[in-house]
Design a protein around this motif. Sequence first.
Motif, PDB file in Angstrom:
ATOM      1  N   ASP A  11      -7.050  -2.367  -1.090  1.00 20.40           N
ATOM      2  CA  ASP A  11      -5.789  -1.696  -0.809  1.00 20.40           C
ATOM      3  C   ASP A  11      -4.752  -2.764  -0.517  1.00 20.40           C
ATOM      4  OD1 ASP A  11      -6.271  -2.561   1.834  1.00 20.40           O
ATOM      5  OD2 ASP A  11      -7.209  -0.667   2.367  1.00 20.40           O
ATOM      6  N   GLU A  12      -3.680  -2.408   0.129  1.00 24.99           N
ATOM      7  CA  GLU A  12      -2.605  -3.366   0.368  1.00 24.99           C
ATOM      8  C   GLU A  12      -2.772  -4.154   1.664  1.00 24.99           C
ATOM      9  OE1 GLU A  12       1.218  -1.604  -0.176  1.00 24.99           O
ATOM     10  OE2 GLU A  12       0.719  -0.877  -2.171  1.00 24.99           O
ATOM     11  N   SER A  13      -3.935  -4.052   2.308  1.00 23.75           N
ATOM     12  CA  SER A  13      -4.157  -4.816   3.531  1.00 23.75           C
ATOM     13  C   SER A  13      -4.412  -6.279   3.176  1.00 23.75           C
ATOM     14  CB  SER A  13      -5.339  -4.260   4.321  1.00 23.75           C
ATOM     15  OG  SER A  13      -6.552  -4.637   3.716  1.00 23.75           O
ATOM     16  N   SER A  14      -4.357  -7.121   4.171  1.00 25.83           N
ATOM     17  CA  SER A  14      -4.579  -8.550   3.932  1.00 25.83           C
ATOM     18  C   SER A  14      -6.056  -8.919   3.964  1.00 25.83           C
ATOM     19  CB  SER A  14      -3.810  -9.382   4.969  1.00 25.83           C
ATOM     20  OG  SER A  14      -4.295  -9.082   6.266  1.00 25.83           O
ATOM     21  N   ASP A  15      -6.935  -7.958   4.269  1.00 22.99           N
ATOM     22  CA  ASP A  15      -8.372  -8.241   4.330  1.00 22.99           C
ATOM     23  C   ASP A  15      -8.944  -8.356   2.923  1.00 22.99           C
ATOM     24  OD1 ASP A  15     -11.013  -8.573   5.026  1.00 22.99           O
ATOM     25  OD2 ASP A  15     -11.324  -6.443   5.473  1.00 22.99           O
TER      26      ASP A  15
END
Length: 119
Positions: free
Chosen positions: A82-86
Amino acid sequence: MSNLACDREFFILGTELRVVVEWMVPVRDRGDWRCDWVIHWPGLDAEKRYTFGVDSTQALLLAMAMVSARMESSDHDVVWLDESSDLGLPSTPPHPDDQAHETRILRHRPGGRRIGPAG
């Protein structure tokens, strides 16, 4: 290069451009273990590198941490699910004195063996 151990597909945020990473099965190399890895950036030549570890597990984990550091330092916002930094990869903890310490940790192992670009 060795046989493929695992791979992962990332994306550049806001695009449909894929960044594919491949980690090879670690192999014995002069008494240590080497894990080759490749980043396939869209529109660029494949970035081929390797890491060394004292055993096959460390070699693979360090290779994954190096990919994580490379993705985080790229000019692009690379995302995974998704758009998370993880990115879902292991990483080394930040050093309180400077960010360059992370690279020094990963570039040298006990005994002075360096990791670096393949080829």
